[in-house]
Design an enzyme around this catalytic site. Sequence first.
Site, PDB file in Angstrom:
ATOM      1  N   CYS A 262      -1.973  -4.866 -10.378  1.00 13.02           N
ATOM      2  CA  CYS A 262      -1.586  -5.389  -9.014  1.00 13.02           C
ATOM      3  C   CYS A 262      -2.373  -4.817  -7.875  1.00 13.02           C
ATOM      4  CB  CYS A 262      -0.265  -5.784  -8.805  1.00 13.02           C
ATOM      5  SG  CYS A 262       0.609  -6.963  -9.755  1.00 13.02           S
ATOM      6  N   GLY A 263      -3.250  -4.035  -8.221  1.00 17.44           N
ATOM      7  CA  GLY A 263      -4.198  -3.086  -7.295  1.00 17.44           C
ATOM      8  C   GLY A 263      -3.408  -1.640  -6.680  1.00 17.44           C
TER       9      GLY A 263
END
Length: 615
Positions: A262-263
């Site tokens: 998700c970064g």
Amino acid sequence: MDMINQEKLKNLNNEHIIAKVQEAIKLCKPAEVTVITDSKEDIAYVKELALAVGEEKKLKMEGHTIHFDGYYDQARDKGHTKYLLSEEVNWGLGVNSIEKDKGLKEVYSYLDGSMAGKEMLVRFFSLGPTNSVFSLKALQITDSAYVAHSEDILYRQGYEEFKKLNGSPDFFFFLHSAGRLENGVSVDIDKRRIYIDLEENRVYSVNNQYAGNSLGLKKLAFRLAINKAQNEGWLAEHMFIMGVHGPNGRVTYFTGAFPSACGKTSTAMIPRQSVVGDDISYLKKINGAVRAVNVENGIFGIIRDVNPQDDPLIYQALITPRELIFSNVLINDDIPYWLGMDKNIPDKGINHSGEWFKGKKDSEGKVIDCSHKNARYTIRLDALKNIDPKANDPTGVPIQAIIYGGRDSDTTIPVVESLSWSHGVFLGATVESETTSATIGAQGVRKHNPMANLDFISVPFKTYIENHLKFTDGLREAPKIYATNYFLKDDIGNYLNSKLDKKVWLLWAEGRVYGEYEAIETPAGRIPKYEDLKTLFIRELGKDYTEAEYVQQFSLRVVKYLEKMERMSKIFENIKMPADFTKELKAQTERLKGTKAKFGENIISPSEFLGTPSS
Ligand code: SPV
Ligand code: MN
């Protein structure tokens, strides 16, 4: 144990430590026992041992080594990681547990004699900086020099710290054995067990090597710490810590929790910001403010897609001489290669499957990639040029904002600020991430992952959320809370944002901490104004951000949001939750319904909310 090693233990003046070591010796029956202090010689000894026993091999570049985990030991073993519980519990979340006596009997049977003919290493570490109120002590006993060496890179030495316990039993204890090895890897994978005893602050782990299973100090200590934190009123979180660099040299510290893919790392590594930690944080209230430390001192990072364009600083650290362990990458001519490194990959070499050649298949007929998707590098944090100068500060760094990042293609706005602390806790507790091709199972399935911590919460979910809700009691000012989603797509499946856009969201959030930007209040939270983003896009990325892009990205997808609220209501209807949490869920649902009724549309432009008062 010879006199020198006995002496090293005795000097700690702690009978509880001696008892643990004796217990381990009696059970595992090692040929030799070596106690490792913080001295240079002792630490060098572990590094050499990993090479001598073949758990690591030297690579061409100075200081670099390669370690392989078994073909079926490439990630955390969720199925065999269990809590040892004396009585049944209902924590509201699925909990993997085993009746304590039964579990102990089983894991003891696997540990029995597991170190015959091997050397047992006894190591002492500090979770969090030394000489700090945050520091927790951890005793690791293992027969794996790779595990002991990895922990030396990833954590702070704690032999001297242990002396400060003054004989107290207040430390975590981890007993690990890699079990029977063939070609340097654990072979009895069917007997792999990771059993966590919250009552005794101890973990037994056997027949494995992958760090998430074997290194006591990583996710095993994290579970013990979450439990301890609830009892003591602080937070142990699956969060990075970073310095966000605002105007005029201002540095504002953020923590951030993101499920995998998700970064998380890419946020912590945004250019021209600084990193304090990338995985696990302890947060405490000190003199009316939130302060946080990185529990670790290094990075056990996913190497896939690390290349000069996307991760220049990490890539640089991986191609220069330093103490560094690669795991489960491809080795050819003593040079490491991995998926997504943007370099020509040789057609053959050695990887986690043994001799590898392009097109090689495993016993199930699956093509084996050159490197495993979860292949990793282990480095000290100071290998990175963007390490924050306060990374080892015993008092931690002041936390002024928290980000929760999810992943969905069609619902949540790229960045929102919570309406309040409890609304922020609600945003964190309702994080969802869509599965990607990098995860196992079907793609595009939404998984609920509260605070990115689902795998590690070791208390009733209600208690965990309550602890978050009341964390602001006694604070002069609560940190702001943001939710991000970097993965919105348009109708034909194209991402609406480029990889770099997150820098603008982050700097907007940083400015908001000081009230530098106004925000627009929507039912889902406060969102940026177009003009502010336009200025930031030009300044930070040299990019002309159009109003059309803004409207597409920041419109409220009210029907989709209501669907999400419905998914959450379903999840939470069977879980006892704190009243304040239930209130937030109801209030957000009502706001969304009211808005839907008022505008009668499925997607509502930000301009429609402009009249709403906001702070
Ligand atoms: C994670 O999976 O969240 C990690 C790596 O940080 S592991 O050690 O497997 O937990
Ligand atoms: Mn992690």
